[in-house]
Design a protein around this motif. Structure first.
Motif, PDB file in Angstrom:
ATOM      1  N   GLY A 115      -2.510  10.051  -2.798  1.00 33.11           N
ATOM      2  CA  GLY A 115      -2.345   8.606  -2.728  1.00 33.11           C
ATOM      3  C   GLY A 115      -2.679   8.056  -1.361  1.00 33.11           C
ATOM      4  O   GLY A 115      -3.312   6.993  -1.243  1.00 33.11           O
ATOM      5  N   GLY A 116      -2.267   8.764  -0.320  1.00 31.36           N
ATOM      6  CA  GLY A 116      -2.571   8.324   1.036  1.00 31.36           C
ATOM      7  C   GLY A 116      -4.060   8.332   1.333  1.00 31.36           C
ATOM      8  O   GLY A 116      -4.592   7.400   1.948  1.00 31.36           O
ATOM      9  N   VAL A 117      -4.756   9.379   0.876  1.00 32.21           N
ATOM     10  CA  VAL A 117      -6.204   9.466   1.099  1.00 32.21           C
ATOM     11  C   VAL A 117      -6.923   8.314   0.405  1.00 32.21           C
ATOM     12  O   VAL A 117      -7.831   7.695   0.983  1.00 32.21           O
ATOM     13  CB  VAL A 117      -6.741  10.822   0.591  1.00 32.21           C
ATOM     14  N   ILE A 118      -6.503   8.009  -0.827  1.00 27.32           N
ATOM     15  CA  ILE A 118      -7.150   6.922  -1.569  1.00 27.32           C
ATOM     16  C   ILE A 118      -6.959   5.586  -0.859  1.00 27.32           C
ATOM     17  O   ILE A 118      -7.899   4.794  -0.725  1.00 27.32           O
ATOM     18  CB  ILE A 118      -6.604   6.855  -3.000  1.00 27.32           C
ATOM     19  N   ILE A 119      -5.749   5.320  -0.398  1.00 30.10           N
ATOM     20  CA  ILE A 119      -5.485   4.064   0.300  1.00 30.10           C
ATOM     21  C   ILE A 119      -6.265   3.994   1.609  1.00 30.10           C
ATOM     22  O   ILE A 119      -6.846   2.948   1.957  1.00 30.10           O
ATOM     23  CB  ILE A 119      -3.979   3.899   0.567  1.00 30.10           C
ATOM     24  N   ILE A 120      -6.323   5.107   2.341  1.00 29.91           N
ATOM     25  CA  ILE A 120      -7.049   5.119   3.617  1.00 29.91           C
ATOM     26  C   ILE A 120      -8.535   4.874   3.395  1.00 29.91           C
ATOM     27  O   ILE A 120      -9.174   4.069   4.096  1.00 29.91           O
ATOM     28  CB  ILE A 120      -6.824   6.456   4.347  1.00 29.91           C
ATOM     29  N   VAL A 121      -9.106   5.578   2.392  1.00 31.54           N
ATOM     30  CA  VAL A 121     -10.534   5.389   2.100  1.00 31.54           C
ATOM     31  C   VAL A 121     -10.804   3.946   1.675  1.00 31.54           C
ATOM     32  O   VAL A 121     -11.795   3.334   2.087  1.00 31.54           O
ATOM     33  CB  VAL A 121     -10.992   6.371   1.000  1.00 31.54           C
ATOM     34  N   ASP A 137       0.810  -1.214   0.000  1.00 34.61           N
ATOM     35  CA  ASP A 137       0.000   0.000   0.000  1.00 34.61           C
ATOM     36  C   ASP A 137       0.848   1.271   0.000  1.00 34.61           C
ATOM     37  O   ASP A 137       0.387   2.325  -0.445  1.00 34.61           O
ATOM     38  CB  ASP A 137      -0.932   0.010   1.216  1.00 34.61           C
ATOM     39  N   MET A 138       2.065   1.191   0.483  1.00 33.84           N
ATOM     40  CA  MET A 138       2.926   2.368   0.549  1.00 33.84           C
ATOM     41  C   MET A 138       3.468   2.757  -0.825  1.00 33.84           C
ATOM     42  O   MET A 138       3.864   3.902  -1.036  1.00 33.84           O
ATOM     43  CB  MET A 138       4.098   2.112   1.509  1.00 33.84           C
ATOM     44  N   THR A 139       3.498   1.813  -1.764  1.00 33.90           N
ATOM     45  CA  THR A 139       4.054   2.108  -3.074  1.00 33.90           C
ATOM     46  C   THR A 139       3.155   3.032  -3.872  1.00 33.90           C
ATOM     47  O   THR A 139       3.632   3.904  -4.601  1.00 33.90           O
ATOM     48  CB  THR A 139       4.281   0.795  -3.860  1.00 33.90           C
ATOM     49  N   PHE A 140       1.849   2.863  -3.755  1.00 27.16           N
ATOM     50  CA  PHE A 140       0.915   3.655  -4.555  1.00 27.16           C
ATOM     51  C   PHE A 140       1.047   5.159  -4.303  1.00 27.16           C
ATOM     52  O   PHE A 140       1.149   5.933  -5.253  1.00 27.16           O
ATOM     53  CB  PHE A 140      -0.515   3.190  -4.299  1.00 27.16           C
ATOM     54  N   PRO A 141       1.064   5.635  -3.036  1.00 28.24           N
ATOM     55  CA  PRO A 141       1.269   7.069  -2.827  1.00 28.24           C
ATOM     56  C   PRO A 141       2.582   7.582  -3.400  1.00 28.24           C
ATOM     57  O   PRO A 141       2.660   8.728  -3.871  1.00 28.24           O
ATOM     58  CB  PRO A 141       1.236   7.205  -1.290  1.00 28.24           C
ATOM     59  N   LEU A 161       4.089   6.438  -6.130  1.00 30.51           N
ATOM     60  CA  LEU A 161       3.885   6.573  -7.568  1.00 30.51           C
ATOM     61  C   LEU A 161       3.067   7.815  -7.898  1.00 30.51           C
ATOM     62  O   LEU A 161       3.370   8.544  -8.853  1.00 30.51           O
ATOM     63  CB  LEU A 161       3.182   5.320  -8.114  1.00 30.51           C
ATOM     64  N   VAL A 162       2.027   8.067  -7.115  1.00 26.26           N
ATOM     65  CA  VAL A 162       1.205   9.253  -7.339  1.00 26.26           C
ATOM     66  C   VAL A 162       2.028  10.517  -7.088  1.00 26.26           C
ATOM     67  O   VAL A 162       1.897  11.517  -7.802  1.00 26.26           O
ATOM     68  CB  VAL A 162      -0.043   9.231  -6.437  1.00 26.26           C
ATOM     69  N   ALA A 163       2.905  10.481  -6.085  1.00 19.61           N
ATOM     70  CA  ALA A 163       3.751  11.631  -5.781  1.00 19.61           C
ATOM     71  C   ALA A 163       4.679  11.946  -6.947  1.00 19.61           C
ATOM     72  O   ALA A 163       4.869  13.120  -7.317  1.00 19.61           O
ATOM     73  CB  ALA A 163       4.559  11.369  -4.512  1.00 19.61           C
ATOM     74  N   ILE A 164       5.270  10.920  -7.539  1.00 15.44           N
ATOM     75  CA  ILE A 164       6.167  11.128  -8.685  1.00 15.44           C
ATOM     76  C   ILE A 164       5.402  11.735  -9.856  1.00 15.44           C
ATOM     77  O   ILE A 164       5.860  12.683 -10.504  1.00 15.44           O
ATOM     78  CB  ILE A 164       6.826   9.801  -9.090  1.00 15.44           C
ATOM     79  N   ALA A 165       4.211  11.186 -10.128  1.00 23.12           N
ATOM     80  CA  ALA A 165       3.399  11.700 -11.232  1.00 23.12           C
ATOM     81  C   ALA A 165       2.983  13.145 -10.987  1.00 23.12           C
ATOM     82  O   ALA A 165       3.062  13.998 -11.882  1.00 23.12           O
ATOM     83  CB  ALA A 165       2.174  10.813 -11.432  1.00 23.12           C
TER      84      ALA A 165
END
Length: 218
Positions: free
Chosen positions: A133-139, A17-21, A23-27
């Protein structure tokens, strides 16, 4: 044996789950920096023409309401949608929301630093991406079982159907630039259409090729 264990550990890290934020941060860092490039140097925005035009109206007239309202609304809607459908639409959430909406809000508020400084633009975009990314994972984690899209993970890149109308615009722009570029764009688009490919790519390649050859004999 050790190699297989290492591969499994790497796969677990990449799918965590930590990878997704990250990736979103880089984008988001790249997209926000692209908006900086457009505002400061006139090129580089990662958006559709009509969305950038909203930002231009604010830059020229000082009223960023259209860009801020439209683009930020897209961002909020897509972030809330992501955990439900298992997709994060990069065009609606990041390119439009982060690339246009948030810069419009900052400019309307008189906060110009993140827009005018390239390093600060990268940092600002990265922080925004981490938050999104963090908000999406938390939700997604807080969703009751069975509500999310069949338990799918969050994927990036839902696409946008309006891209099919970009080809004719490229051809018209190429014709306005020069006759050789216009001929190349038309021929390239026709070839790609015959091959059942997106005509926008053919128009761009054709215009670049024929216009480049024409410049060699001018």
């Amino acid at each position: 044996m050790e190699q297989n264990a290492a591969n499994r550990n790497l796969k677990e890290i990449l799918l965590s789950d930590m990878t997704f934020p990250l990736l979103v941060a880089i984008a988001c860092a790249a997209i926000f920096a692209g908006t900086h490039m457009y505002i400061m140097h006139g090129m580089g925005a990662f958006n559709e023409i009509f969305v950038v035009q909203m930002l231009d109206q604010g830059l020229n007239g000082g009223d960023f309401a259209a860009a801020a309202g439209f683009a930020t609304g897209f961002l909020v809607a897509r972030v809330l949608e992501g955990p439900l459908v298992g997709l994060l639409d990069i065009g609606g959430s990041l390119m439009t929301g982060v690339g246009i909406g948030i810069p419009a809000v900052l400019l309307a508020s008189g906060i110009n630093g993140p827009i005018e400084s390239f390093p600060l633009a990268l940092l600002t975009g990265g922080v925004i991406g981490l938050i999104i990314g963090g908000v999406i994972i938390i939700v997604r984690k807080l969703m009751p079982q069975g509500i999310s899209a069949s338990g799918t993970g969050v994927m990036m890149g839902a696409g946008n159907s309006t891209g099919r109308f970009l080809g004719p615009l490229i051809i018209l722009s190429a014709i306005q630039y020069s006759i050789p570029a216009g001929i190349g764009a038309f021929v390239g688009a026709a070839i790609f259409y015959k091959l059942d490919r997106h005509i926008a790519g053919g128009a761009i390649l054709g215009a670049m090729l024929i216009a480049g050859i024409a410049q060699m004999f001018v």
